[in-house]
Design a protein around this motif. Structure first.
Motif, PDB file in Angstrom:
ATOM      1  N   THR A  86       0.733  -1.230  -0.015  1.00  6.43           N
ATOM      2  CA  THR A  86      -0.238   0.061  -0.068  1.00  6.43           C
ATOM      3  C   THR A  86       0.836   1.205   0.005  1.00  6.43           C
ATOM      4  N   THR A  87       0.485   2.179  -0.838  1.00  2.95           N
ATOM      5  CA  THR A  87       1.420   3.462  -0.840  1.00  2.95           C
ATOM      6  C   THR A  87       0.845   4.425   0.176  1.00  2.95           C
ATOM      7  N   THR A  88       1.275   4.590   1.320  1.00  2.00           N
ATOM      8  CA  THR A  88       0.910   5.727   2.151  1.00  2.00           C
ATOM      9  C   THR A  88       1.321   7.103   1.603  1.00  2.00           C
ATOM     10  N   VAL A  89       0.243   7.821   1.744  1.00  2.00           N
ATOM     11  CA  VAL A  89       0.350   9.284   1.190  1.00  2.00           C
ATOM     12  C   VAL A  89       0.031  10.035   2.521  1.00  2.00           C
ATOM     13  N   ALA A  90       1.238  11.100   3.011  1.00  4.70           N
ATOM     14  CA  ALA A  90       0.629  11.941   3.994  1.00  4.70           C
ATOM     15  C   ALA A  90       0.374  13.219   3.696  1.00  4.70           C
ATOM     16  N   ILE A  91      -0.744  13.912   4.352  1.00  4.37           N
ATOM     17  CA  ILE A  91      -0.952  15.063   3.593  1.00  4.37           C
ATOM     18  C   ILE A  91      -0.651  16.077   5.018  1.00  4.37           C
ATOM     19  N   ASP A  92      -1.034  17.296   4.586  1.00  2.00           N
ATOM     20  CA  ASP A  92      -1.022  18.618   5.526  1.00  2.00           C
ATOM     21  C   ASP A  92      -1.389  19.847   4.788  1.00  2.00           C
ATOM     22  N   VAL A  93      -2.244  20.644   5.546  1.00  2.00           N
ATOM     23  CA  VAL A  93      -2.839  21.822   5.190  1.00  2.00           C
ATOM     24  C   VAL A  93      -2.435  23.168   6.117  1.00  2.00           C
ATOM     25  N   MET A  94      -1.991  23.992   5.477  1.00  2.00           N
ATOM     26  CA  MET A  94      -1.901  25.259   6.225  1.00  2.00           C
ATOM     27  C   MET A  94      -2.526  26.298   5.778  1.00  2.00           C
ATOM     28  N   VAL A  95      -3.457  26.898   6.215  1.00  3.46           N
ATOM     29  CA  VAL A  95      -4.476  28.098   5.926  1.00  3.46           C
ATOM     30  C   VAL A  95      -3.836  29.343   5.618  1.00  3.46           C
ATOM     31  N   TYR A  96      -3.815  29.829   4.492  1.00  4.14           N
ATOM     32  CA  TYR A  96      -3.115  31.114   4.125  1.00  4.14           C
ATOM     33  C   TYR A  96      -3.991  32.441   4.284  1.00  4.14           C
ATOM     34  N   ALA A  97      -5.239  32.107   3.608  1.00  2.00           N
ATOM     35  CA  ALA A  97      -6.224  33.372   3.670  1.00  2.00           C
ATOM     36  C   ALA A  97      -7.532  32.878   3.546  1.00  2.00           C
ATOM     37  N   ILE A  98      -8.424  33.462   4.017  1.00  2.00           N
ATOM     38  CA  ILE A  98      -9.916  33.342   3.656  1.00  2.00           C
ATOM     39  C   ILE A  98     -10.244  34.664   2.829  1.00  2.00           C
ATOM     40  N   LEU A  99     -10.655  34.045   1.385  1.00  2.00           N
ATOM     41  CA  LEU A  99     -10.969  34.936   0.525  1.00  2.00           C
ATOM     42  C   LEU A  99     -12.278  35.492   0.588  1.00  2.00           C
ATOM     43  N   SER A 100     -13.234  34.553   0.686  1.00  2.00           N
ATOM     44  CA  SER A 100     -14.636  35.177   0.357  1.00  2.00           C
ATOM     45  C   SER A 100     -15.762  34.065   1.174  1.00  2.00           C
ATOM     46  N   VAL A 101     -16.639  34.449   1.802  1.00  2.00           N
ATOM     47  CA  VAL A 101     -17.641  33.507   2.465  1.00  2.00           C
ATOM     48  C   VAL A 101     -19.311  34.002   1.716  1.00  2.00           C
ATOM     49  N   ASP A 102     -19.687  32.988   0.825  1.00  2.00           N
ATOM     50  CA  ASP A 102     -20.750  33.337   0.011  1.00  2.00           C
ATOM     51  C   ASP A 102     -21.867  32.642   0.843  1.00  2.00           C
ATOM     52  N   GLU A 103     -22.450  33.644   1.749  1.00  3.17           N
ATOM     53  CA  GLU A 103     -23.657  33.037   2.424  1.00  3.17           C
ATOM     54  C   GLU A 103     -24.977  32.420   1.601  1.00  3.17           C
ATOM     55  N   LYS A 104     -25.269  33.235   0.502  1.00  2.43           N
ATOM     56  CA  LYS A 104     -26.306  32.803  -0.197  1.00  2.43           C
ATOM     57  C   LYS A 104     -26.124  31.589  -0.938  1.00  2.43           C
ATOM     58  N   ASN A 105     -24.898  31.025  -1.678  1.00  3.65           N
ATOM     59  CA  ASN A 105     -24.590  30.091  -2.226  1.00  3.65           C
ATOM     60  C   ASN A 105     -24.034  29.051  -1.604  1.00  3.65           C
ATOM     61  N   GLN A 106     -23.746  29.227  -0.182  1.00  2.47           N
ATOM     62  CA  GLN A 106     -23.150  28.210   0.672  1.00  2.47           C
ATOM     63  C   GLN A 106     -21.797  27.901   0.035  1.00  2.47           C
ATOM     64  N   VAL A 107     -20.913  28.908  -0.120  1.00  2.00           N
ATOM     65  CA  VAL A 107     -19.612  28.536  -0.687  1.00  2.00           C
ATOM     66  C   VAL A 107     -18.530  29.394   0.111  1.00  2.00           C
ATOM     67  N   LEU A 108     -17.441  28.439   0.358  1.00  2.00           N
ATOM     68  CA  LEU A 108     -16.252  29.091   0.907  1.00  2.00           C
ATOM     69  C   LEU A 108     -14.992  29.009   0.263  1.00  2.00           C
ATOM     70  N   THR A 109     -14.391  30.153   0.050  1.00  2.00           N
ATOM     71  CA  THR A 109     -13.150  30.308  -0.989  1.00  2.00           C
ATOM     72  C   THR A 109     -12.047  30.551  -0.118  1.00  2.00           C
ATOM     73  N   THR A 110     -11.075  29.608   0.064  1.00  2.00           N
ATOM     74  CA  THR A 110      -9.776  29.824   0.831  1.00  2.00           C
ATOM     75  C   THR A 110      -8.727  29.608   0.088  1.00  2.00           C
ATOM     76  N   TYR A 111      -7.482  30.111   0.740  1.00  5.74           N
ATOM     77  CA  TYR A 111      -6.372  29.827   0.034  1.00  5.74           C
ATOM     78  C   TYR A 111      -5.252  29.169   0.924  1.00  5.74           C
ATOM     79  N   ILE A 112      -5.047  27.754   0.708  1.00  3.58           N
ATOM     80  CA  ILE A 112      -4.251  27.174   1.488  1.00  3.58           C
ATOM     81  C   ILE A 112      -2.728  26.496   1.015  1.00  3.58           C
ATOM     82  N   TRP A 113      -1.862  26.109   1.892  1.00  5.48           N
ATOM     83  CA  TRP A 113      -0.617  25.628   1.348  1.00  5.48           C
ATOM     84  C   TRP A 113      -0.947  24.111   1.424  1.00  5.48           C
ATOM     85  N   TYR A 114      -0.912  23.347   0.505  1.00  7.22           N
ATOM     86  CA  TYR A 114      -1.108  21.892   0.631  1.00  7.22           C
ATOM     87  C   TYR A 114       0.138  21.194   0.510  1.00  7.22           C
TER      88      TYR A 114
END
Length: 409
Positions: free
Chosen positions: A58-86
Motif C-alpha cells: 500500500t502506498t501511504t500518502v501523508a498530507i498536510d494543510v496550512m491556511v493562508y487566507a480566507i478569500l470570501s464567504v458566500d452565504e447565499k450560495n453556501q460557498v467558502l473560498t480559501t487559499y491553502i498551502w497543501y
C-alpha cells in the motif's frame, strides 16, 4: 558446420548487445551529476503505474494543510473560498539511488508530469480556483517524494448565519483518492493534530474573518473561522440603537402638544430608510434569517407601538376640543320700541343672559373634565413609557447577552 553456427551465434549476440546499447544508452560520466541522476531515474520510469515493486504494498500518502487566507464567504450560495498551502509526500520505490554514485546528491527536483502522482482530491470542491502552477516535486534518495503547492479552494460549506455578525463557521476539507481504494493508497497526517490545530504561521490576519483553529482527523480538515463584528456593529447596530434612544427621549415631549406625533413619525420614516440602506449588507440565504434581521423588525415594531401609544395619549388629553360652540343671538334690538315690545325685549335679553350663563357654567364643567382627562393622560403616558422602556431594555439585554455568549463561546 559447428564453426559456422558458432560464428552466427556470436554475430547475433553482438547485434543484440549493440541494439540494447543503442536503445538504452548509459549516462555520460562527464555530464553534471544532476543531469546524470535525472536521466538515470527517468530512463525506464512509467508514470502510469503505481510505484511499488510488490502490487500488494500500500502506498501511504501523508498530507498536510496550512491556511493562508480566507478569500470570501458566500452565504447565499453556501460557498467558502480559501487559499491553502497543501503538502503531501509518499515513497516512490522506483526513484531511489545511492548518493555516493552521484556526487553525494540526496535530493533532486523532478517534473511532476514525469512521475506518478496520487489522485488526491477534495470532496467538497464546487469550482476550480485560480491556483498557480507548481511544475516540480522534490525527491530524496530513499524514494520520498514531496509535493508542495498552494491551492485556491472553492468548496461547499453549510454556513449558519443566525448569529451574524458574531457567527463562527466550521467548514470541512475532506481529501480522498478519486479512483484508488484504501488497499492501494492510504492517507495519513503529515503532522500531529495538536501541531495543526493552532498553526497560524502563514495566515494573513487582515480580512473580515479570523482563523480560530484547524481540526484534523485522518484525511479530513475542519477549518473554523470567526467573523470580525466591529464593522457591522458600527454600521448596523449603533445607528439602530441611536434611533431607539431618540424614540425613548421623545416621550419627554408634552403629550398635549402635537410635536410628539410628528417627531415619532419622523423617527419611523428614518428607520425605514435605514433598513432599506442596510438590507444589502445583511447575508441572505434560503434556509434561515440572521438574528440581527429579527432585531431590526422588532425595533420597527417597537417604533410603531410607540407611535400608536403617542396618538392614543394625544387623543386622550385633547378632550376639551369636544366642547359645544357658543350660541348666537336671535335678532337685533330695534331703535324705538313700544312698551309691549320693551317688555318682550327685556325678556329676550334675560333669556340670552341665562343662556350665556349656562354656557359658561357648562364650559367650566368641560374644562374641569378636560383637566381630569389631561391628568389621566399624563399618568397613562408615564406608565406606558415605563412599560415601553422596560421592554426595550429587556430586549437589549437579552440580545447583548446572547451575542456575548456566542462571541466568547
Amino acid at each position: 558446420m559447428s564453426l559456422i553456427a558458432k560464428d552466427a551465434g556470436l554475430a547475433t549476440w553482438s547485434c543484440r548487445c549493440n541494439a540494447h546499447t543503442l536503445a538504452d544508452p548509459e549516462p555520460d560520466p562527464s555530464a553534471p551529476a544532476l543531469l546524470r541522476l535525472s536521466d538515470t531515474l527517468l530512463a525506464h520510469y512509467r508514470r502510469g503505474v503505481r510505484p511499488v515493486r510488490d502490487w500488494r504494498t500500500t502506498t501511504t500518502v501523508a498530507i498536510d494543510v496550512m491556511v493562508y487566507a480566507i478569500l470570501s464567504v458566500d452565504e447565499k450560495n453556501q460557498v467558502l473560498t480559501t487559499y491553502i498551502w497543501y503538502r503531501q509526500h509518499w515513497t516512490d520505490e522506483f526513484l531511489q539511488w545511492d548518493p555516493a554514485h552521484f556526487d553525494n546528491i540526496t535530493q533532486i527536483s523532478l517534473p511532476a508530469e514525469s512521475i506518478w502522482v496520487p489522485d488526491i482530491l477534495i470532496n467538497e470542491f464546487v469550482d476550480v480556483g485560480k491556483s498557480p502552477d507548481v511544475p516540480y516535486v522534490y525527491v530524496r534518495h530513499h524514494g520520498e517524494v514531496q509535493n508542495l503547492k498552494p491551492i485556491q479552494v472553492v468548496t461547499a460549506c453549510s454556513l449558519d448565519i443566525y448569529n451574524f455578525p458574531f457567527d463562527v463557521q466550521n467548514c470541512s476539507l475532506t481529501f480522498t483518492s478519486w479512483l484508488h481504494n484504501i488497499h492501494d493508497i492510504n492517507l495519513s497526517l503529515w503532522r500531529q493534530p495538536e501541531l495543526v490545530k493552532f498553526d497560524r504561521s502563514v495566515f494573513l490576519n487582515q480580512g473580515e474573518w479570523e482563523l480560530l483553529y484547524v481540526l484534523s482527523h485522518f484525511q479530513e480538515f475542519s477549518v473554523v473561522i470567526r467573523r470580525r463584528p466591529l464593522f457591522y456593529t458600527i454600521n448596523l447596530l449603533l445607528p439602530s440603537i441611536f434611533l431607539m434612544v431618540m424614540d425613548i427621549v421623545g416621550f419627554y415631549l408634552p403629550p398635549n402638544s402635537g410635536e410628539r406625533v410628528s417627531f415619532k413619525i419622523t423617527l419611523l420614516l428614518g428607520y425605514s430608510v435605514f433598513l432599506i440602506i442596510v438590507s444589502d449588507t445583511l447575508p441572505a440565504t434560503a434556509v434561515g434569517t440572521p438574528l440581527i434581521g429579527i432585531y431590526f423588525v422588532v425595533c420597527m415594531a417597537l417604533l410603531v407601538i410607540s407611535l400608536t401609544e403617542t396618538i392614543f395619549i394625544v387623543r386622550l388629553v385633547h378632550k376639551q376640543d369636544l366642547q359645544p360652540h357658543v350660541p348666537r343671538g336671535t335678532r337685533p334690538t330695534p331703535a324705538f320700541a313700544t312698551p309691549a315690545e320693551g317688555s318682550l325685549l327685556i325678556h329676550s335679553i334675560l333669556h340670552e343672559i341665562t343662556t350665556i350663563r349656562q354656557f359658561l357654567e357648562k364650559r367650566d364643567e368641560f374644562r374641569d373634565v378636560a383637566r381630569e382627562w389631561l391628568q389621566v393622560g399624563y399618568v397613562l403616558d408615564v406608565l406606558l413609557f415605563r412599560a415601553y422602556l422596560v421592554a426595550v431594555l429587556a430586549y437589549t439585554v437579552t440580545l447583548g447577552t446572547l451575542w456575548s455568549v456566542w462571541q466568547y463561546a
